[in-house]
Design a protein around this motif. Structure first.
Motif, PDB file in Angstrom:
ATOM      1  N   CYS A  48       0.859  -1.266  -0.114  1.00  0.00           N
ATOM      2  CA  CYS A  48      -0.043  -0.078  -0.089  1.00  0.00           C
ATOM      3  C   CYS A  48       0.857   1.214   0.055  1.00  0.00           C
ATOM      4  CB  CYS A  48      -1.089  -0.033   1.265  1.00  0.00           C
ATOM      5  SG  CYS A  48      -1.930  -1.383   1.176  1.00  0.00           S
TER       6      CYS A  48
ATOM      7  N   GLY B 274      -3.626  -3.109   5.320  1.00  0.00           N
ATOM      8  CA  GLY B 274      -3.822  -3.409   4.108  1.00  0.00           C
ATOM      9  C   GLY B 274      -2.981  -4.416   3.861  1.00  0.00           C
TER      10      GLY B 274
ATOM     11  N   ARG C  18      -5.253  -7.343  -0.160  1.00  0.00           N
ATOM     12  CA  ARG C  18      -6.451  -6.822  -0.817  1.00  0.00           C
ATOM     13  C   ARG C  18      -7.044  -5.559  -1.033  1.00  0.00           C
ATOM     14  NH1 ARG C  18      -7.346 -12.219   1.462  1.00  0.00           N
ATOM     15  NH2 ARG C  18      -8.377 -11.114   3.227  1.00  0.00           N
ATOM     16  N   LYS C  19      -6.816  -4.652  -0.065  1.00  0.00           N
ATOM     17  CA  LYS C  19      -7.620  -3.316  -0.012  1.00  0.00           C
ATOM     18  C   LYS C  19      -6.587  -2.661   0.991  1.00  0.00           C
ATOM     19  CE  LYS C  19     -11.719  -0.939   1.007  1.00  0.00           C
ATOM     20  NZ  LYS C  19     -12.911  -0.986   1.952  1.00  0.00           N
TER      21      LYS C  19
ATOM     22  N   CYS D 184      -6.361   1.385   2.556  1.00  0.00           N
ATOM     23  CA  CYS D 184      -7.327   2.351   3.155  1.00  0.00           C
ATOM     24  C   CYS D 184      -6.366   3.530   3.271  1.00  0.00           C
ATOM     25  CB  CYS D 184      -7.905   1.970   4.536  1.00  0.00           C
ATOM     26  SG  CYS D 184      -8.922   0.364   4.465  1.00  0.00           S
TER      27      CYS D 184
END
Length: 152
Positions: free
Chosen positions: A34, A141, A148-149, A151
């Motif tokens: 991330c 993350g 997968r994600k 923030c």
């Protein structure tokens, strides 16, 4: 079954050590999943740290209360999954510990940066704040959500 469990346990600890080396900078090349936007202000970065680390803390607390072995859900999962339930538990504890460590490092870096503002240039303080935010964003993350994600 016991041999499978030991092999899976070894694989888990190898993965956790790889996560730890990559995310805490212990390797020659950090591999963050991330990224933090360059345009964020210092206050936005600090809020990003706060929000991501709050998610990590809440998730770890929730999992540990559920994984205590004392709830009906825990007893049911043990009956259904057997040894795999213990392995899942170990994986979650290792991920939670690593994510909490990253958040502690991010928080410590922010405090240290704030205490050193008088001697740092604006660029240096923003770089340190952005690094701390990167740790926090990756705690949630990359570690907890396995990339997968993010923030941000």
């Amino acid at each position: 079954m016991a041999l499978f469990f030991l092999a899976a346990l070894l694989a888990l600890f190898t993965d956790v050590l790889a996560y730890d080396d990559n995310l805490t900078g212990n390797s020659s090349e950090a591999a963050f999943v991330c990224a933090v936007p360059e345009s964020y202000s210092r206050e936005s970065l600090k809020k990003l740290i706060e929000l991501n680390c709050a998610k990590v803390t809440k998730s770890v607390e929730d999992f540990r209360s559920m994984g205590s072995g004392e709830t009906d859900l825990d007893r049911g999962l043990v009956m259904l999954l057997g040894d795999d339930y213990s392995l899942d538990n170990l994986q979650w504890h290792a991920k939670g510990d690593l994510a909490l460590e990253l958040c502690q490092n991010a928080t410590r870096q922010i405090v240290d940066t704030e205490l050193s503002l008088w001697r740092l240039t604006e660029n240096e303080s923003m770089t340190l704040t952005r690094e701390a935010a990167t740790l926090a964003v990756n705690a949630w993350g990359a570690v907890m959500l396995q990339g997968r994600k993010c923030c941000t």
